[in-house]
Design a protein around this motif. Structure first.
Motif, PDB file in Angstrom:
ATOM      1  N   VAL A  38      -9.149 -20.461   5.546  1.00 14.74           N
ATOM      2  CA  VAL A  38     -10.304 -20.242   6.408  1.00 14.74           C
ATOM      3  C   VAL A  38     -10.066 -20.617   7.872  1.00 14.74           C
ATOM      4  O   VAL A  38     -10.999 -20.583   8.660  1.00 14.74           O
ATOM      5  CB  VAL A  38     -11.554 -20.984   5.883  1.00 14.74           C
ATOM      6  CG1 VAL A  38     -11.977 -20.439   4.547  1.00 14.74           C
ATOM      7  CG2 VAL A  38     -11.301 -22.470   5.810  1.00 14.74           C
ATOM      8  N   ASP A  39      -8.843 -20.961   8.248  1.00 11.10           N
ATOM      9  CA  ASP A  39      -8.559 -21.224   9.657  1.00 11.10           C
ATOM     10  C   ASP A  39      -8.560 -19.894  10.411  1.00 11.10           C
ATOM     11  O   ASP A  39      -8.124 -18.877   9.885  1.00 11.10           O
ATOM     12  CB  ASP A  39      -7.195 -21.907   9.809  1.00 11.10           C
ATOM     13  CG  ASP A  39      -7.167 -23.254   9.121  1.00 11.10           C
ATOM     14  OD1 ASP A  39      -8.126 -24.009   9.303  1.00 11.10           O
ATOM     15  OD2 ASP A  39      -6.198 -23.520   8.398  1.00 11.10           O
ATOM     16  N   TYR A  40      -9.038 -19.915  11.655  1.00  8.08           N
ATOM     17  CA  TYR A  40      -9.141 -18.685  12.437  1.00  8.08           C
ATOM     18  C   TYR A  40      -8.006 -18.565  13.439  1.00  8.08           C
ATOM     19  O   TYR A  40      -7.638 -19.542  14.092  1.00  8.08           O
ATOM     20  CB  TYR A  40     -10.480 -18.648  13.192  1.00  8.08           C
ATOM     21  CG  TYR A  40     -11.640 -18.360  12.277  1.00  8.08           C
ATOM     22  CD1 TYR A  40     -12.048 -17.062  12.047  1.00  8.08           C
ATOM     23  CD2 TYR A  40     -12.300 -19.392  11.626  1.00  8.08           C
ATOM     24  CE1 TYR A  40     -13.105 -16.788  11.193  1.00  8.08           C
ATOM     25  CE2 TYR A  40     -13.357 -19.129  10.767  1.00  8.08           C
ATOM     26  CZ  TYR A  40     -13.752 -17.823  10.557  1.00  8.08           C
ATOM     27  OH  TYR A  40     -14.794 -17.558   9.704  1.00  8.08           O
ATOM     28  N   VAL A  41      -7.474 -17.360  13.578  1.00 13.36           N
ATOM     29  CA  VAL A  41      -6.416 -17.070  14.545  1.00 13.36           C
ATOM     30  C   VAL A  41      -7.037 -17.105  15.945  1.00 13.36           C
ATOM     31  O   VAL A  41      -8.051 -16.458  16.194  1.00 13.36           O
ATOM     32  CB  VAL A  41      -5.788 -15.682  14.279  1.00 13.36           C
ATOM     33  CG1 VAL A  41      -4.775 -15.327  15.353  1.00 13.36           C
ATOM     34  CG2 VAL A  41      -5.174 -15.630  12.892  1.00 13.36           C
ATOM     35  N   VAL A  42      -6.414 -17.881  16.875  1.00 15.87           N
ATOM     36  CA  VAL A  42      -6.938 -17.964  18.237  1.00 15.87           C
ATOM     37  C   VAL A  42      -6.070 -17.215  19.243  1.00 15.87           C
ATOM     38  O   VAL A  42      -6.518 -16.919  20.339  1.00 15.87           O
ATOM     39  CB  VAL A  42      -7.130 -19.428  18.697  1.00 15.87           C
ATOM     40  CG1 VAL A  42      -8.181 -20.128  17.853  1.00 15.87           C
ATOM     41  CG2 VAL A  42      -5.823 -20.192  18.699  1.00 15.87           C
ATOM     42  N   ARG A  43      -4.803 -16.921  18.884  1.00 11.79           N
ATOM     43  CA  ARG A  43      -3.966 -16.086  19.746  1.00 11.79           C
ATOM     44  C   ARG A  43      -2.842 -15.494  18.924  1.00 11.79           C
ATOM     45  O   ARG A  43      -2.547 -15.960  17.832  1.00 11.79           O
ATOM     46  CB  ARG A  43      -3.442 -16.855  20.951  1.00 11.79           C
ATOM     47  CG  ARG A  43      -2.575 -18.016  20.644  1.00 11.79           C
ATOM     48  CD  ARG A  43      -2.197 -18.773  21.925  1.00 11.79           C
ATOM     49  NE  ARG A  43      -1.548 -20.005  21.567  1.00 11.79           N
ATOM     50  CZ  ARG A  43      -0.402 -20.407  22.057  1.00 11.79           C
ATOM     51  NH1 ARG A  43       0.219 -19.690  22.964  1.00 11.79           N
ATOM     52  NH2 ARG A  43       0.133 -21.537  21.675  1.00 11.79           N
ATOM     53  N   GLN A  44      -2.251 -14.458  19.468  1.00 11.88           N
ATOM     54  CA  GLN A  44      -1.176 -13.767  18.751  1.00 11.88           C
ATOM     55  C   GLN A  44      -0.167 -13.201  19.728  1.00 11.88           C
ATOM     56  O   GLN A  44      -0.472 -13.012  20.912  1.00 11.88           O
ATOM     57  CB  GLN A  44      -1.752 -12.641  17.889  1.00 11.88           C
ATOM     58  CG  GLN A  44      -2.200 -11.422  18.696  1.00 11.88           C
ATOM     59  CD  GLN A  44      -2.739 -10.328  17.819  1.00 11.88           C
ATOM     60  OE1 GLN A  44      -3.820 -10.473  17.272  1.00 11.88           O
ATOM     61  NE2 GLN A  44      -1.996  -9.234  17.678  1.00 11.88           N
ATOM     62  N   TYR A  45       1.058 -12.972  19.221  1.00 13.66           N
ATOM     63  CA  TYR A  45       2.111 -12.317  19.997  1.00 13.66           C
ATOM     64  C   TYR A  45       2.944 -11.490  19.038  1.00 13.66           C
ATOM     65  O   TYR A  45       3.347 -12.007  18.007  1.00 13.66           O
ATOM     66  CB  TYR A  45       3.002 -13.330  20.716  1.00 13.66           C
ATOM     67  CG  TYR A  45       4.090 -12.634  21.505  1.00 13.66           C
ATOM     68  CD1 TYR A  45       3.811 -12.131  22.762  1.00 13.66           C
ATOM     69  CD2 TYR A  45       5.351 -12.450  20.960  1.00 13.66           C
ATOM     70  CE1 TYR A  45       4.785 -11.465  23.471  1.00 13.66           C
ATOM     71  CE2 TYR A  45       6.321 -11.784  21.665  1.00 13.66           C
ATOM     72  CZ  TYR A  45       6.037 -11.291  22.912  1.00 13.66           C
ATOM     73  OH  TYR A  45       7.002 -10.620  23.615  1.00 13.66           O
ATOM     74  N   PRO A  46       3.194 -10.241  19.328  1.00 17.55           N
ATOM     75  CA  PRO A  46       2.771  -9.426  20.462  1.00 17.55           C
ATOM     76  C   PRO A  46       1.257  -9.183  20.453  1.00 17.55           C
ATOM     77  O   PRO A  46       0.597  -9.317  19.429  1.00 17.55           O
ATOM     78  CB  PRO A  46       3.517  -8.112  20.279  1.00 17.55           C
ATOM     79  CG  PRO A  46       4.488  -8.307  19.168  1.00 17.55           C
ATOM     80  CD  PRO A  46       4.084  -9.515  18.430  1.00 17.55           C
ATOM     81  N   GLU A  55       8.013  -3.768   9.928  1.00 20.30           N
ATOM     82  CA  GLU A  55       8.586  -5.042   9.496  1.00 20.30           C
ATOM     83  C   GLU A  55       8.934  -5.964  10.669  1.00 20.30           C
ATOM     84  O   GLU A  55       9.768  -6.846  10.542  1.00 20.30           O
ATOM     85  CB  GLU A  55       9.796  -4.828   8.589  1.00 20.30           C
ATOM     86  CG  GLU A  55       9.414  -4.139   7.290  1.00 20.30           C
ATOM     87  CD  GLU A  55      10.544  -4.068   6.301  1.00 20.30           C
ATOM     88  OE1 GLU A  55      11.583  -4.719   6.497  1.00 20.30           O
ATOM     89  OE2 GLU A  55      10.385  -3.334   5.306  1.00 20.30           O
ATOM     90  N   SER A  56       8.264  -5.768  11.805  1.00 23.74           N
ATOM     91  CA  SER A  56       8.424  -6.684  12.945  1.00 23.74           C
ATOM     92  C   SER A  56       7.660  -7.964  12.663  1.00 23.74           C
ATOM     93  O   SER A  56       6.691  -7.980  11.898  1.00 23.74           O
ATOM     94  CB  SER A  56       7.882  -6.057  14.231  1.00 23.74           C
ATOM     95  OG  SER A  56       8.696  -4.993  14.616  1.00 23.74           O
ATOM     96  N   MET A  57       8.087  -9.051  13.320  1.00 18.14           N
ATOM     97  CA  MET A  57       7.419 -10.344  13.172  1.00 18.14           C
ATOM     98  C   MET A  57       6.297 -10.439  14.199  1.00 18.14           C
ATOM     99  O   MET A  57       6.491 -10.179  15.381  1.00 18.14           O
ATOM    100  CB  MET A  57       8.418 -11.475  13.400  1.00 18.14           C
ATOM    101  CG  MET A  57       7.848 -12.849  13.187  1.00 18.14           C
ATOM    102  SD  MET A  57       7.428 -13.196  11.464  1.00 18.14           S
ATOM    103  CE  MET A  57       9.039 -13.261  10.708  1.00 18.14           C
ATOM    104  N   VAL A  58       5.115 -10.814  13.739  1.00 16.32           N
ATOM    105  CA  VAL A  58       3.982 -11.088  14.617  1.00 16.32           C
ATOM    106  C   VAL A  58       3.673 -12.577  14.472  1.00 16.32           C
ATOM    107  O   VAL A  58       3.589 -13.096  13.360  1.00 16.32           O
ATOM    108  CB  VAL A  58       2.743 -10.246  14.228  1.00 16.32           C
ATOM    109  CG1 VAL A  58       1.543 -10.620  15.089  1.00 16.32           C
ATOM    110  CG2 VAL A  58       3.048  -8.768  14.347  1.00 16.32           C
ATOM    111  N   TYR A  59       3.540 -13.265  15.602  1.00 12.34           N
ATOM    112  CA  TYR A  59       3.270 -14.701  15.601  1.00 12.34           C
ATOM    113  C   TYR A  59       1.789 -14.930  15.867  1.00 12.34           C
ATOM    114  O   TYR A  59       1.201 -14.294  16.744  1.00 12.34           O
ATOM    115  CB  TYR A  59       4.107 -15.400  16.678  1.00 12.34           C
ATOM    116  CG  TYR A  59       5.592 -15.282  16.404  1.00 12.34           C
ATOM    117  CD1 TYR A  59       6.231 -16.222  15.616  1.00 12.34           C
ATOM    118  CD2 TYR A  59       6.328 -14.218  16.910  1.00 12.34           C
ATOM    119  CE1 TYR A  59       7.589 -16.120  15.348  1.00 12.34           C
ATOM    120  CE2 TYR A  59       7.680 -14.104  16.643  1.00 12.34           C
ATOM    121  CZ  TYR A  59       8.305 -15.057  15.855  1.00 12.34           C
ATOM    122  OH  TYR A  59       9.643 -14.946  15.578  1.00 12.34           O
TER     123      TYR A  59
END
Length: 103
Positions: A38-46, A55-59
């Protein structure tokens, strides 16, 4: 393929969205990411909408880093908000913050 918007999603939903898009997901600030629900994503890259190969990595991150915002402290608000009506708020004796009033 375009990176989907993961910010605002819960961890479980972000993992599922990435999986259905054929992307890999990594959370550098959360070593137990596979257990997070239940933790919410606050930012991402790309960023959302970026073109990446399958199959690229998303952080994704679940906490803001130092100096990147967040909730912060909301109270007390200085200067204090004006009161309505004919009354005027006076400074408390020894108050380090002077109440400012408009002319």
């Amino acid at each position: 393929m375009r990176v989907p918007r993961l910010v605002g999603l819960m961890a479980v939903d972000a993992r599922e969205t990435a999986r259905t898009q054929g992307l890999l997901l990594n959370a550098p600030d959360r070593p137990d990411f596979h257990l997070a629900v239940v933790d919410y994503v606050v930012r991402q890259y790309p960023q959302p909408g970026a073109e990446v190969p399958r199959e690229s990595m998303v952080y994704v991150w679940f906490d803001f880093g130092p100096g990147e915002g967040g909730g912060g402290v909301h109270e007390p608000r200085i200067p204090k908000p004006p009161r309505g009506g004919l009354q005027r708020e006076l400074d408390e004796p020894g108050d380090p913050y002077m109440v400012l009033s408009s002319p």
